[in-house]
Design a protein around this motif. Structure first.
Motif, PDB file in Angstrom:
ATOM      1  N   ILE A   1       1.236 -13.297   4.573  1.00 33.59           N
ATOM      2  CA  ILE A   1       1.718 -12.202   5.427  1.00 33.59           C
ATOM      3  C   ILE A   1       2.207 -12.813   6.728  1.00 33.59           C
ATOM      4  CG2 ILE A   1       1.062 -10.071   6.611  1.00 33.59           C
ATOM      5  CD1 ILE A   1      -1.249  -9.840   4.601  1.00 33.59           C
TER       6      ILE A   1
ATOM      7  N   PHE B   1      -3.463  -5.207   9.315  1.00 32.09           N
ATOM      8  CA  PHE B   1      -2.255  -5.854   8.791  1.00 32.09           C
ATOM      9  C   PHE B   1      -1.533  -6.606   9.897  1.00 32.09           C
ATOM     10  CE2 PHE B   1       2.174  -5.949   7.258  1.00 32.09           C
ATOM     11  CZ  PHE B   1       1.974  -6.525   6.012  1.00 32.09           C
TER      12      PHE B   1
ATOM     13  N   ILE C   1       1.235  -0.190   4.511  1.00 31.19           N
ATOM     14  CA  ILE C   1       0.032   0.591   4.829  1.00 31.19           C
ATOM     15  C   ILE C   1       0.013   1.941   4.124  1.00 31.19           C
ATOM     16  CG2 ILE C   1      -0.268  -0.562   7.053  1.00 31.19           C
ATOM     17  CD1 ILE C   1       0.857   1.917   8.424  1.00 31.19           C
TER      18      ILE C   1
ATOM     19  N   GLU D   1      -3.310  -0.410   9.595  1.00 28.43           N
ATOM     20  CA  GLU D   1      -2.189  -1.000  10.317  1.00 28.43           C
ATOM     21  C   GLU D   1      -2.650  -2.079  11.283  1.00 28.43           C
ATOM     22  OE1 GLU D   1       1.648   0.356  13.080  1.00 28.43           O
ATOM     23  OE2 GLU D   1       0.249   1.861  12.310  1.00 28.43           O
TER      24      GLU D   1
ATOM     25  N   ASN E   1      -9.505  -7.208   2.125  1.00 33.87           N
ATOM     26  CA  ASN E   1      -8.735  -6.690   3.260  1.00 33.87           C
ATOM     27  C   ASN E   1      -8.022  -5.377   2.941  1.00 33.87           C
ATOM     28  OD1 ASN E   1      -8.613  -8.637   5.753  1.00 33.87           O
ATOM     29  ND2 ASN E   1      -8.575  -9.986   3.967  1.00 33.87           N
TER      30      ASN E   1
ATOM     31  N   VAL F   1       5.948  -2.818   7.502  1.00 31.47           N
ATOM     32  CA  VAL F   1       4.555  -2.476   7.799  1.00 31.47           C
ATOM     33  C   VAL F   1       4.229  -1.061   7.327  1.00 31.47           C
ATOM     34  CG1 VAL F   1       2.873  -2.107   9.650  1.00 31.47           C
ATOM     35  CG2 VAL F   1       4.427  -4.070   9.755  1.00 31.47           C
TER      36      VAL F   1
ATOM     37  N   LEU G   1      -5.595  -4.878   0.788  1.00 38.02           N
ATOM     38  CA  LEU G   1      -4.178  -5.017   0.442  1.00 38.02           C
ATOM     39  C   LEU G   1      -3.957  -4.770  -1.052  1.00 38.02           C
ATOM     40  CD1 LEU G   1      -1.514  -5.704   1.884  1.00 38.02           C
ATOM     41  CD2 LEU G   1      -1.858  -8.085   1.208  1.00 38.02           C
TER      42      LEU G   1
ATOM     43  N   ILE H   1      -5.020  -1.060   3.293  1.00 41.05           N
ATOM     44  CA  ILE H   1      -5.182  -1.834   4.517  1.00 41.05           C
ATOM     45  C   ILE H   1      -4.773  -0.989   5.727  1.00 41.05           C
ATOM     46  CG2 ILE H   1      -2.851  -2.856   4.553  1.00 41.05           C
ATOM     47  CD1 ILE H   1      -4.223  -5.524   5.362  1.00 41.05           C
TER      48      ILE H   1
END
Length: 242
Positions: A144, A185, A175, A182, A211, A171, A213, A180
């Motif tokens: 990322i 991230f 999200i 914001e 996390n 982004v 994701l 995850i």
């Protein structure tokens, strides 16, 4: 004589079919959408670098968005296909092309599952999370990082505003299609020290799940089981509305 002629015709037909299949694999990286009695689940591969408006050098292994998008339309229109599995091993690539593919996958009416294999880096992240459910194998990685530009850059405020808005698009998509937050991230995206002389983060296997994701650690078996489960639920829902 008739038997020999018939045998020769059958052999020629088989050779033509094989040649056609090889051509499709060479051009698109895979065969055409499955036909009965083949599987009701179509497997779509995103490998190498996502190629956008600029053609990459021939030595680069690429996924061309002008090949993927028509396939997604064909999948949506084919009633024989009931689910889709996306296999990812990509270093990223063109942001707008990657987002276009991500939006197409997310807008499919059929159940979708993704597997991150070797890597799902950069713009591969939104593609990976665009499905209904996502998996990552234990050894796969996801990088990322902020959006970068290659080539000539015009040093004007508008250029940086454009980059910022493009970053926001990425982004927002991630999200909205994963678990995850914001803040987390952005923290991963601008972290220092994780990547040598650069900013960003590398998530390996379980790290991507922890996390928020990716949904779970798993491979082909888990993905096929999940897509068939989602297909079953979709059929039940369709039956309840009739």
């Amino acid at each position: 004589m008739n038997n020999e002629t018939s045998t020769e015709k059958d052999k020629n037909q088989q050779d033509d079919n094989k040649s056609s299949l090889v051509d499709k694999i060479q051009q698109l990286g895979q065969s055409n959408v499955p036909q009965v009695p083949d599987s009701n689940v179509h497997v779509l591969t995103i490998i190498g670098q996502v190629e956008g408006h600029v053609q990459l050098p021939p030595q680069n292994k690429t996924t061309k968005y002008e090949h993927i998008i028509p396939q997604l339309i064909a999948i949506e229109q084919n009633p024989k296909i009931e689910g889709v599995v996306i296999l990812l091993n990509t270093v990223g690539g063109d942001v707008e092309a990657g987002l276009a593919i991500s939006e197409m996958i997310a807008s499919l009416s059929k159940p979708t599952v993704s597997i991150v294999l070797g890597g799902g880096h950069s713009i591969g992240v939104p593609i990976a999370v665009a499905t209904n459910h996502s998996y990552i194998v234990p050894t796969a990685t996801m990088i990322i990082h902020p959006i970068r530009l290659t080539g000539m850059v015009i040093g004007a405020p508008q250029t940086f505003e454009y980059l910022e808005k493009m970053q926001d698009r990425v982004v927002d998509f991630v999200i909205n299609h994963s678990n995850i937050k914001e803040e987390k991230f952005n923290e991963l995206m601008f972290a220092k020290g994780n990547l040598s002389r650069d900013i960003g983060s590398k998530l390996v296997g379980i790290d991507a799940v922890q996390n928020g994701l990716i949904d779970a650690v798993g491979g082909v078996k888990e993905a096929m089981g999940k897509v068939n489960e989602l297909i079953g639920k979709s059929k039940l829902n369709d039956g309840s509305t009739e």
